[in-house]
Design an enzyme around this catalytic site. Structure first.
Site, PDB file in Angstrom:
ATOM      1  N   CYS A 140       0.842  -1.313  -0.056  1.00 25.52           N
ATOM      2  CA  CYS A 140      -0.490   0.307  -0.369  1.00 25.52           C
ATOM      3  C   CYS A 140       0.937   1.058   0.333  1.00 25.52           C
ATOM      4  CB  CYS A 140      -1.157   0.191   1.025  1.00 25.52           C
ATOM      5  SG  CYS A 140      -2.067   1.293   0.862  1.00 25.52           S
TER       6      CYS A 140
ATOM      7  N   HIS B 169      -3.575  -5.485  -0.295  1.00 21.33           N
ATOM      8  CA  HIS B 169      -3.490  -5.577   0.967  1.00 21.33           C
ATOM      9  C   HIS B 169      -3.447  -7.200   0.724  1.00 21.33           C
ATOM     10  CE1 HIS B 169      -3.243  -1.788   3.502  1.00 21.33           C
ATOM     11  NE2 HIS B 169      -4.782  -2.012   2.694  1.00 21.33           N
TER      12      HIS B 169
ATOM     13  N   GLU C 187      -2.407  -8.619   2.862  1.00 20.49           N
ATOM     14  CA  GLU C 187      -3.353  -9.468   4.358  1.00 20.49           C
ATOM     15  C   GLU C 187      -4.515  -9.534   4.243  1.00 20.49           C
ATOM     16  OE1 GLU C 187      -3.065  -5.686   5.034  1.00 20.49           O
ATOM     17  OE2 GLU C 187      -2.009  -6.533   3.440  1.00 20.49           O
TER      18      GLU C 187
END
Length: 215
Positions: A84, A193, A195
């Site tokens: 990001c 992202h 995650e």
């Protein structure tokens, strides 16, 4: 052989979820360390550089934590994953906050999405938020086991526009085609992202943890 993976903490990222996701894909004995200590970062085997927030705030926080040099050195010396804002601040300049000087590792700008309509006529809402396709531009070890066009999770209003097209490792469409991933030697950085991107996100993180840069 056990390895240490540093997650850079400059107060501007969802560090807990990133660290937990990295821990989930590491081998027994590996250590995931959330830290703002430049020495620990540079002595780690791998580095993850997450980030959220506005460009000016991120650059101020990086400076306040005395991490400018450590980030640049780590990005050029060991396996390094930007996420990001950890992708955006590698460029020279962002249009955000009326214009913000960035770390300048690579030539290029961070631009605001123009908005308007997509190719199918639907209005594009900014920020670009949710799942979108990521299309690799070339083979890379971090794409192993991930189908081209797989969907990853995004939250951003600005996008990276590298001056050197060879830096782009993947593109995504949102009104414009933008560089959703960049790569260079031991560095890989993504706008999305991992995650928050389910199995494909975890697979990308696992590929990073196992990435043999010299091969």
């Amino acid at each position: 052989m056990a390895q240490r993976i540093a997650v850079i903490d400059y107060g501007m990222g969802n560090l807990r979820s990133v660290a937990k996701a990295v821990e989930h894909v590491t081998a027994p004995g590996d250590e995931v360390l959330v830290t703002d200590d430049p020495t620990l970062i540079l002595n780690s085997d791998r580095v993850v550089f997450p980030g959220q927030g506005a460009a000016r705030d991120c650059m101020a926080a990086i400076s306040d934590h005395h991490l400018n040099r450590a980030i640049l050195d780590a990005a050029q010396s060991k396996p390094f994953l930007g996420i990001c804002m950890g992708q955006q601040v590698l460029m020279e300049f962002s249009e955000e906050n009326g214009g913000t000087e960035l770390l300048g590792l690579y030539p290029g700008r961070v631009r605001h999405f123009p908005g308007g309509k997509s190719a199918d006529g639907t209005m594009l809402k900014i920020p670009h938020m949710g799942w979108n396709q990521v299309i690799p531009t070339h083979d890379h070890p971090l794409w192993a086991g991930i189908e081209p066009g797989s969907r990853f999770y995004f939250v951003h209003s600005y996008y990276v526009d590298p001056s050197e097209s060879g830096l782009t490792a993947a593109t995504t469409e949102f009104g414009v085609s933008f560089a959703s991933a960049v790569s260079d030697k031991s560095l890989f950085a993504v706008q999305f992202h991992p995650e928050k991107s389910a199995d494909d996100g975890l697979r990308l993180l696992k590929n990073f943890v196992n990435w043999n840069v010299s091969s």
